[in-house]
Motif scaffolding. Sequence first.
Motif, PDB file in Angstrom:
ATOM      1  N   ALA A 140      -7.197  -1.303  -0.601  1.00  0.00           N
ATOM      2  CA  ALA A 140      -6.696  -0.100  -1.073  1.00  0.00           C
ATOM      3  C   ALA A 140      -5.595   0.760   0.383  1.00  0.00           C
ATOM      4  CB  ALA A 140      -6.036   0.486  -2.353  1.00  0.00           C
ATOM      5  N   LEU A 141      -4.838   0.320   1.052  1.00  0.00           N
ATOM      6  CA  LEU A 141      -4.413   1.054   2.538  1.00  0.00           C
ATOM      7  C   LEU A 141      -2.947   1.349   1.985  1.00  0.00           C
ATOM      8  CD1 LEU A 141      -4.883   2.055   5.266  1.00  0.00           C
ATOM      9  CD2 LEU A 141      -3.615  -0.509   6.150  1.00  0.00           C
ATOM     10  N   THR A 142      -1.952   0.651   1.927  1.00  0.00           N
ATOM     11  CA  THR A 142      -1.082   1.181   2.015  1.00  0.00           C
ATOM     12  C   THR A 142      -0.500   2.190   1.057  1.00  0.00           C
ATOM     13  OG1 THR A 142      -0.297  -1.569   2.825  1.00  0.00           O
ATOM     14  CG2 THR A 142       1.536  -0.042   1.668  1.00  0.00           C
ATOM     15  N   GLU A 143       0.667   2.977   1.036  1.00  0.00           N
ATOM     16  CA  GLU A 143       0.881   4.076   0.081  1.00  0.00           C
ATOM     17  C   GLU A 143       2.746   3.830  -0.143  1.00  0.00           C
ATOM     18  OE1 GLU A 143      -1.992   6.958   2.198  1.00  0.00           O
ATOM     19  OE2 GLU A 143      -0.620   7.693   1.416  1.00  0.00           O
ATOM     20  N   ARG A 144       2.611   4.143  -0.791  1.00  0.00           N
ATOM     21  CA  ARG A 144       4.448   4.657  -1.213  1.00  0.00           C
ATOM     22  C   ARG A 144       5.296   4.855  -0.270  1.00  0.00           C
ATOM     23  NH1 ARG A 144       8.041   4.061  -5.700  1.00  0.00           N
ATOM     24  NH2 ARG A 144       6.277   4.639  -7.442  1.00  0.00           N
ATOM     25  N   ASN A 169      -2.176   7.938  -3.531  1.00  0.00           N
ATOM     26  CA  ASN A 169      -2.012   7.400  -4.314  1.00  0.00           C
ATOM     27  C   ASN A 169      -1.841   6.052  -3.198  1.00  0.00           C
ATOM     28  OD1 ASN A 169       1.238   6.531  -3.214  1.00  0.00           O
ATOM     29  ND2 ASN A 169       0.881   8.136  -3.074  1.00  0.00           N
ATOM     30  N   LYS A 170      -1.698   4.636  -4.204  1.00  0.00           N
ATOM     31  CA  LYS A 170      -1.572   3.293  -2.611  1.00  0.00           C
ATOM     32  C   LYS A 170      -0.392   2.340  -3.292  1.00  0.00           C
ATOM     33  CE  LYS A 170      -5.054   4.537  -0.942  1.00  0.00           C
ATOM     34  NZ  LYS A 170      -4.457   4.397   0.993  1.00  0.00           N
ATOM     35  N   ARG A 171       0.165   1.818  -2.762  1.00  0.00           N
ATOM     36  CA  ARG A 171       1.189   1.217  -3.013  1.00  0.00           C
ATOM     37  C   ARG A 171       0.616  -1.019  -3.047  1.00  0.00           C
ATOM     38  NH1 ARG A 171       6.314   1.066  -6.085  1.00  0.00           N
ATOM     39  NH2 ARG A 171       7.722  -0.050  -5.867  1.00  0.00           N
ATOM     40  N   TRP A 172       1.798  -1.022  -3.904  1.00  0.00           N
ATOM     41  CA  TRP A 172       1.388  -2.877  -3.196  1.00  0.00           C
ATOM     42  C   TRP A 172       0.223  -3.964  -3.032  1.00  0.00           C
ATOM     43  CZ3 TRP A 172       5.502  -5.309  -4.750  1.00  0.00           C
ATOM     44  CH2 TRP A 172       6.857  -4.581  -4.296  1.00  0.00           C
ATOM     45  N   ILE A 173      -0.978  -2.795  -4.288  1.00  0.00           N
ATOM     46  CA  ILE A 173      -2.088  -3.270  -3.328  1.00  0.00           C
ATOM     47  C   ILE A 173      -2.702  -4.414  -4.503  1.00  0.00           C
ATOM     48  CG2 ILE A 173      -4.718  -2.825  -4.056  1.00  0.00           C
ATOM     49  CD1 ILE A 173      -3.047  -1.025  -2.282  1.00  0.00           C
ATOM     50  N   GLY A 174      -2.484  -5.652  -3.953  1.00  0.00           N
ATOM     51  CA  GLY A 174      -2.925  -7.001  -4.747  1.00  0.00           C
ATOM     52  C   GLY A 174      -4.742  -6.759  -5.964  1.00  0.00           C
ATOM     53  N   CYS A 222      -0.177  -3.540  -7.495  1.00  0.00           N
ATOM     54  CA  CYS A 222      -0.212  -2.476  -8.008  1.00  0.00           C
ATOM     55  C   CYS A 222       0.464  -0.878  -7.648  1.00  0.00           C
ATOM     56  CB  CYS A 222      -1.522  -2.950  -8.688  1.00  0.00           C
ATOM     57  SG  CYS A 222      -2.120  -3.489 -10.090  1.00  0.00           S
ATOM     58  N   GLN A 223       0.951   0.024  -8.291  1.00  0.00           N
ATOM     59  CA  GLN A 223       1.187   1.257  -8.063  1.00  0.00           C
ATOM     60  C   GLN A 223      -0.246   1.502  -8.209  1.00  0.00           C
ATOM     61  OE1 GLN A 223       3.034   2.965  -6.246  1.00  0.00           O
ATOM     62  NE2 GLN A 223       1.976   4.268  -6.092  1.00  0.00           N
ATOM     63  N   ILE A 224      -1.477   2.152  -7.356  1.00  0.00           N
ATOM     64  CA  ILE A 224      -2.552   3.018  -8.321  1.00  0.00           C
ATOM     65  C   ILE A 224      -2.264   4.586  -7.171  1.00  0.00           C
ATOM     66  CG2 ILE A 224      -5.171   3.092  -8.354  1.00  0.00           C
ATOM     67  CD1 ILE A 224      -4.744   0.507  -6.806  1.00  0.00           C
ATOM     68  N   THR A 225      -2.364   5.161  -8.532  1.00  0.00           N
ATOM     69  CA  THR A 225      -3.185   6.734  -8.509  1.00  0.00           C
ATOM     70  C   THR A 225      -4.271   6.646  -8.432  1.00  0.00           C
ATOM     71  OG1 THR A 225      -1.970   7.114 -11.000  1.00  0.00           O
ATOM     72  CG2 THR A 225      -0.479   7.125  -9.373  1.00  0.00           C
ATOM     73  N   PHE A 226      -4.785   7.931  -7.945  1.00  0.00           N
ATOM     74  CA  PHE A 226      -5.515   8.471  -8.349  1.00  0.00           C
ATOM     75  C   PHE A 226      -6.108   9.783  -8.089  1.00  0.00           C
ATOM     76  CE2 PHE A 226      -5.998   5.338  -4.513  1.00  0.00           C
ATOM     77  CZ  PHE A 226      -7.073   4.526  -5.424  1.00  0.00           C
ATOM     78  N   LYS A 227      -6.053  10.647 -10.081  1.00  0.00           N
ATOM     79  CA  LYS A 227      -6.466  12.699  -9.675  1.00  0.00           C
ATOM     80  C   LYS A 227      -7.990  12.697 -10.149  1.00  0.00           C
ATOM     81  CE  LYS A 227      -4.178  15.569 -12.023  1.00  0.00           C
ATOM     82  NZ  LYS A 227      -4.547  16.628 -11.040  1.00  0.00           N
TER      83      LYS A 227
END
Length: 396
Positions: A140-144, A169-174, A222-227
């Motif tokens: 998980a590197l890329t973000e929106r 958040n992270k985006r496009w995470i395989g 995936c679009q990933i959110t961390f809260k």
Amino acid sequence: MFRLNQLAGQFKEVKFLADPLEYLRLYDMLENDEKDICFAVRKFAQEKAAPTINKYVEAAEFPTEIVEALKPLKLIHKTNTYVKTGLAYLELAKVDAGLSTFYLLISSLVPHSIETFGSEDQKQKYLTRIKDMDILGGWALTEREYGSDASSLQTTVKKVQGGYLLNGNKRWIGNGNKDILVVWARNAENNNIEGFIVENKWAGVHAEPIKHKLALRIVQNCQITFKDVFIPDENRMPKAKDFQNGVTQALQHSRVGVPWIALGIQAGVYENVVKFITRRKQFGKHIAGFQLQQERLTRILTTFQASFLMVIQVSRLAQEKKATLGQIAAVKAWVTDKTREVARLGREMMGGDGILVENYCIKALTDAEVVYTYEGSYDINSLIAGREITGLAAFK
């Protein structure tokens, strides 16, 4: 001399080169154990993956049954060099580039990051299970808002008692919705980008597959959110201290593998096209005998030969720790660019049938666009090489 396959039945007079690796005797460049990996993965891909993969592609679903069938091969344990791993990518991509991309994540980016930057306890806890494919991971590197400009990422960690709080958040995470994630986040105290191992089951992690994408359909990007995700101290990778000594090193390692996936797409296009044109007749003759078809087929085949020579050379250099960041980037950029051309030519050669998923080329055409873009876009990789060649940086 290379072998020519002969068609059975009414078209038995037509002979054709089925395996693009045979044309310039590229197998001669491989060691015996490398050939063993190549043929073992080819057997798996053709017998276990090819019969059902396209139903998953059309449904954009993860191919659980195929992945389960891959586990007994213990392939990650055996692919311990760049060439062996690359040959596995090539053979899987001949069936589906999404399957090969999935394998790149679980065999390279995730375990390599833990092996290189992790503690001994982290290696003991995660690596064997990853290599056995008992747990699947994402990187998980890329973000929106931050793709090519990854060093500006805004996901943060803040030190608290016993660990860190992760937000962002992270985006496009395989594989983002599987078991674990290697997450890159900015430390709020020192502003450095550091690496952490996060388990998807932890409170505050939410991963949602991105829908409506038309390439690498089986990969669960995936679009990933961390809260307020609590990461224990023991899950911070101690040697991943900043962007250069973390992200850049990991990408340099995995970027060697991406052109092998592109090679697999090229080989898949060639093999599917040559079967098609030696079976199909128009105007009373096989279309394989038409001038335009032969010109295009020759372009596809010679592009594969040139690409293979570049890829195996940079892989050998990387194994000897002699490959530079610029050399790896240049090969990735050139080979993935040529793969787009190969896929387009293959689609053209099949006419209307070229848009059927069963004939591979339309799938190759869309998948090639992603391989051209991920692990550094064509432009970014060209600029990395350009910086090395000229000594002048044209980008941040």
